[in-house]
Scaffold this motif. Sequence first.
Motif, PDB file in Angstrom:
ATOM      1  N   LYS A  25       8.754   2.203   3.808  1.00  9.85           N
ATOM      2  CA  LYS A  25       9.806   2.910   3.081  1.00  9.85           C
ATOM      3  C   LYS A  25       9.288   4.246   2.562  1.00  9.85           C
ATOM      4  O   LYS A  25       8.131   4.359   2.146  1.00  9.85           O
ATOM      5  N   TRP A  26      10.181   5.225   2.557  1.00  6.12           N
ATOM      6  CA  TRP A  26       9.858   6.543   1.993  1.00  6.12           C
ATOM      7  C   TRP A  26      10.279   6.554   0.526  1.00  6.12           C
ATOM      8  O   TRP A  26      11.435   6.339   0.208  1.00  6.12           O
ATOM      9  N   ILE A  27       9.320   6.813  -0.348  1.00  8.59           N
ATOM     10  CA  ILE A  27       9.557   6.775  -1.789  1.00  8.59           C
ATOM     11  C   ILE A  27       9.234   8.134  -2.407  1.00  8.59           C
ATOM     12  O   ILE A  27       8.164   8.702  -2.156  1.00  8.59           O
ATOM     13  N   ALA A  28      10.167   8.645  -3.207  1.00 11.37           N
ATOM     14  CA  ALA A  28       9.935   9.893  -3.952  1.00 11.37           C
ATOM     15  C   ALA A  28       9.626   9.535  -5.402  1.00 11.37           C
ATOM     16  O   ALA A  28      10.417   8.870  -6.059  1.00 11.37           O
ATOM     17  N   ARG A  29       8.455   9.941  -5.880  1.00 10.43           N
ATOM     18  CA  ARG A  29       8.086   9.698  -7.276  1.00 10.43           C
ATOM     19  C   ARG A  29       8.574  10.859  -8.139  1.00 10.43           C
ATOM     20  O   ARG A  29       8.526  12.022  -7.720  1.00 10.43           O
ATOM     21  N   PHE A  30       9.042  10.547  -9.345  1.00  7.93           N
ATOM     22  CA  PHE A  30       9.517  11.590 -10.247  1.00  7.93           C
ATOM     23  C   PHE A  30       9.495  11.061 -11.678  1.00  7.93           C
ATOM     24  O   PHE A  30       9.307   9.866 -11.910  1.00  7.93           O
TER      25      PHE A  30
ATOM     26  N   ALA B 228       0.843  -1.197   0.000  1.00 14.43           N
ATOM     27  CA  ALA B 228       0.000   0.000   0.000  1.00 14.43           C
ATOM     28  C   ALA B 228       0.875   1.243   0.000  1.00 14.43           C
ATOM     29  O   ALA B 228       1.973   1.249   0.569  1.00 14.43           O
ATOM     30  N   ALA B 229       0.384   2.305  -0.650  1.00 15.18           N
ATOM     31  CA  ALA B 229       1.123   3.564  -0.732  1.00 15.18           C
ATOM     32  C   ALA B 229       0.249   4.691  -0.187  1.00 15.18           C
ATOM     33  O   ALA B 229      -0.941   4.788  -0.519  1.00 15.18           O
ATOM     34  N   TYR B 230       0.845   5.554   0.647  1.00 12.80           N
ATOM     35  CA  TYR B 230       0.127   6.671   1.249  1.00 12.80           C
ATOM     36  C   TYR B 230       0.871   7.959   0.908  1.00 12.80           C
ATOM     37  O   TYR B 230       2.046   8.128   1.259  1.00 12.80           O
ATOM     38  N   GLY B 231       0.180   8.867   0.219  1.00 13.24           N
ATOM     39  CA  GLY B 231       0.819  10.093  -0.233  1.00 13.24           C
ATOM     40  C   GLY B 231       0.894  11.154   0.848  1.00 13.24           C
ATOM     41  O   GLY B 231      -0.023  11.312   1.661  1.00 13.24           O
ATOM     42  N   ASP B 232       2.006  11.896   0.838  1.00 11.48           N
ATOM     43  CA  ASP B 232       2.197  12.990   1.794  1.00 11.48           C
ATOM     44  C   ASP B 232       2.196  14.347   1.098  1.00 11.48           C
ATOM     45  O   ASP B 232       2.260  15.375   1.736  1.00 11.48           O
ATOM     46  N   GLY B 233       2.160  14.334  -0.241  1.00 13.78           N
ATOM     47  CA  GLY B 233       2.285  15.573  -0.993  1.00 13.78           C
ATOM     48  C   GLY B 233       3.690  15.749  -1.531  1.00 13.78           C
ATOM     49  O   GLY B 233       4.640  15.109  -1.054  1.00 13.78           O
ATOM     50  N   GLU B 234       3.847  16.592  -2.552  1.00 16.16           N
ATOM     51  CA  GLU B 234       5.150  16.824  -3.178  1.00 16.16           C
ATOM     52  C   GLU B 234       5.750  15.520  -3.698  1.00 16.16           C
ATOM     53  O   GLU B 234       6.967  15.326  -3.681  1.00 16.16           O
ATOM     54  N   ALA B 235       4.860  14.601  -4.147  1.00 12.96           N
ATOM     55  CA  ALA B 235       5.278  13.318  -4.738  1.00 12.96           C
ATOM     56  C   ALA B 235       6.055  12.437  -3.768  1.00 12.96           C
ATOM     57  O   ALA B 235       6.828  11.580  -4.174  1.00 12.96           O
ATOM     58  N   LEU B 236       5.847  12.637  -2.457  1.00 11.39           N
ATOM     59  CA  LEU B 236       6.461  11.788  -1.434  1.00 11.39           C
ATOM     60  C   LEU B 236       5.424  10.792  -0.942  1.00 11.39           C
ATOM     61  O   LEU B 236       4.288  11.175  -0.626  1.00 11.39           O
ATOM     62  N   GLU B 237       5.792   9.517  -0.880  1.00 10.72           N
ATOM     63  CA  GLU B 237       4.861   8.479  -0.459  1.00 10.72           C
ATOM     64  C   GLU B 237       5.494   7.579   0.596  1.00 10.72           C
ATOM     65  O   GLU B 237       6.714   7.384   0.620  1.00 10.72           O
ATOM     66  N   LEU B 238       4.634   7.018   1.446  1.00  8.30           N
ATOM     67  CA  LEU B 238       5.045   5.995   2.405  1.00  8.30           C
ATOM     68  C   LEU B 238       4.533   4.662   1.877  1.00  8.30           C
ATOM     69  O   LEU B 238       3.326   4.459   1.753  1.00  8.30           O
ATOM     70  N   HIS B 239       5.441   3.762   1.528  1.00  7.55           N
ATOM     71  CA  HIS B 239       5.070   2.447   1.019  1.00  7.55           C
ATOM     72  C   HIS B 239       5.129   1.436   2.159  1.00  7.55           C
ATOM     73  O   HIS B 239       6.174   1.274   2.801  1.00  7.55           O
TER      74      HIS B 239
ATOM     75  N   LEU C  11      14.568  15.218   2.981  1.00  5.82           N
ATOM     76  CA  LEU C  11      15.256  14.502   1.904  1.00  5.82           C
ATOM     77  C   LEU C  11      14.526  14.681   0.581  1.00  5.82           C
ATOM     78  O   LEU C  11      15.148  14.835  -0.475  1.00  5.82           O
ATOM     79  N   ASN C  12      13.205  14.657   0.618  1.00  5.23           N
ATOM     80  CA  ASN C  12      12.416  14.824  -0.601  1.00  5.23           C
ATOM     81  C   ASN C  12      12.637  16.210  -1.205  1.00  5.23           C
ATOM     82  O   ASN C  12      12.791  16.358  -2.423  1.00  5.23           O
ATOM     83  N   ALA C  13      12.685  17.225  -0.343  1.00  8.59           N
ATOM     84  CA  ALA C  13      12.932  18.586  -0.830  1.00  8.59           C
ATOM     85  C   ALA C  13      14.324  18.694  -1.449  1.00  8.59           C
ATOM     86  O   ALA C  13      14.510  19.326  -2.499  1.00  8.59           O
ATOM     87  N   ALA C  14      15.318  18.049  -0.803  1.00  7.23           N
ATOM     88  CA  ALA C  14      16.683  18.077  -1.343  1.00  7.23           C
ATOM     89  C   ALA C  14      16.752  17.347  -2.674  1.00  7.23           C
ATOM     90  O   ALA C  14      17.449  17.775  -3.603  1.00  7.23           O
ATOM     91  N   PHE C  15      16.007  16.251  -2.789  1.00  2.52           N
ATOM     92  CA  PHE C  15      15.998  15.481  -4.039  1.00  2.52           C
ATOM     93  C   PHE C  15      15.351  16.285  -5.162  1.00  2.52           C
ATOM     94  O   PHE C  15      15.818  16.274  -6.305  1.00  2.52           O
ATOM     95  N   ARG C  16      14.267  17.008  -4.851  1.00  2.97           N
ATOM     96  CA  ARG C  16      13.608  17.848  -5.872  1.00  2.97           C
ATOM     97  C   ARG C  16      14.554  18.943  -6.355  1.00  2.97           C
ATOM     98  O   ARG C  16      14.620  19.249  -7.543  1.00  2.97           O
ATOM     99  N   ALA C  17      15.294  19.538  -5.420  1.00  2.00           N
ATOM    100  CA  ALA C  17      16.259  20.577  -5.801  1.00  2.00           C
ATOM    101  C   ALA C  17      17.348  19.994  -6.691  1.00  2.00           C
ATOM    102  O   ALA C  17      17.817  20.634  -7.639  1.00  2.00           O
ATOM    103  N   HIS C  18      17.745  18.765  -6.384  1.00  2.00           N
ATOM    104  CA  HIS C  18      18.748  18.056  -7.194  1.00  2.00           C
ATOM    105  C   HIS C  18      18.246  17.882  -8.629  1.00  2.00           C
ATOM    106  O   HIS C  18      18.967  18.154  -9.598  1.00  2.00           O
ATOM    107  N   LEU C  19      16.989  17.454  -8.779  1.00  2.00           N
ATOM    108  CA  LEU C  19      16.421  17.252 -10.116  1.00  2.00           C
ATOM    109  C   LEU C  19      16.245  18.576 -10.854  1.00  2.00           C
ATOM    110  O   LEU C  19      16.427  18.647 -12.074  1.00  2.00           O
ATOM    111  N   ASP C  20      15.873  19.629 -10.119  1.00  2.00           N
ATOM    112  CA  ASP C  20      15.664  20.940 -10.749  1.00  2.00           C
ATOM    113  C   ASP C  20      16.940  21.473 -11.383  1.00  2.00           C
ATOM    114  O   ASP C  20      16.895  22.284 -12.308  1.00  2.00           O
TER     115      ASP C  20
END
Length: 444
Positions: free
Chosen positions: A42-47, A19-30, A72-81
């Motif tokens: 597990k914390w999963i960032a979708r992109f 099961a996956a539960y969204g937290d917003g900003e494409a961050l999910e708890l699996h 971590l999700n915010a840092a990962f988004r900045a990395h992709l940007d």
Amino acid sequence: MGKLTVKFVEGVKATDKKAAYGDGEALELHVEPSVRKGCTKKWIARFRWEGKANNKTLGAFPDTSLAEARQLNAAFRAHLDQGLHPALFVPPQMARKAKAQKRNPDTPAPPDSPQHWTVKQYVEKWLKSDPNWSKNTIKTKSDRAQKYIVKPYGHMKLRDITHAVIEDCIRLLTESEKHAQAKKVAGVWKQLYEYAELHDKSLPNVAQNLGRYRKKRVKAKHHATLVEPAAIGDFVVRLEDYKPKYKGTKALPYTIHGLWLVLYTMKRPHEVCEGKWTEIDFEQKLWRKDAENTKTGLENDECPLSEQALKVLTELHKITGDFEYMFPGGAGNLHIVPETLRKLILEGLGYSVGELTTHGLRGMFSTTGNELGYNFEAVEKQLSHNIGNEVSQAYNHAKYLRMRRQVVQKYADWLHVQANKARKRKKQVSSEHDSTEQVDCIAV
């Protein structure tokens, strides 16, 4: 603010399915069921990358809290940007949350304390320590640890293991000519002690300085290569037509540039993988490698660059120019390794193990260069082979460099002439095949 709460994350249970539960900003708890732990979180960032949906694991709960996952999700988004490849993102080291409990040193440790854990207990806990390990990875590590570590030493306390014990373990393998296995087992011992130090701060790390038992002088071997111009032309065509297949976050899109540089510069694969941007002189069209980073080590190596090699480097600089290494590795590695290039030849270009190797591209240049009448000394120097004594090498350095510039450019041009011929042959065969099919249809 995200949608998830700390109370929900702590209390959510696994169902029969993942099961996956969204937290917003494409961050999910699996959350998924687990035989060993009941459930894993597990914390999963979708992109999306290159138009395809992908996931990035940022950590596991409770080791990584909800607040830390958001950071971590915010840092990962900045990395992709910034346009950086997702495989190059390494989560910043999180502060250790729990401080070691202070005990009176005179008080004996409890029976279930890590100080009393056996080698077998530590191995079992170590194999469960990384949630990012795949089932195959865990099985490989487990099989190796069980056979060479747990079976002979599993009953002993890890504290009772000495450096001499580990030396004997490694030496038994090297004496049996199992040098590759010895290197891997030494790595298991090292990882095991790194894990154990997290639980027992007073544990001495006796798994250090094992490298000398892994080294073995081996006979020179011949690397599989291509010698026929038609086969070489087909190889260049495959390189030109290769499209990187992005799979998860493991495939690095610039690996193909590494093969091109081995082909154009004739450098050893490890020298290409370890290349730094500070070594490239675009103006002088040279790749300067420090003596300590070359195999011979007799002098600083100046490798002339053909126009084709400069074009590859220019394209590569647009991708990795902000990094120290030209080919930065994923998952925290400083750079890629030669094995990455070898896999590209086998899995990406479709060659078999005995048909072509990365190092074989150097042999291809040597054979072809001699057959085409290139200057022998220039060919040998381009391959970083020593000619004469150190005095004569220094005296003839400028002469060799001029000849090498001519040789690398002629060879690069010749490669693409063969590629054009290969394409014409392929087109001709295709036309003849189509004509045959048309005749068969008319006859029917």
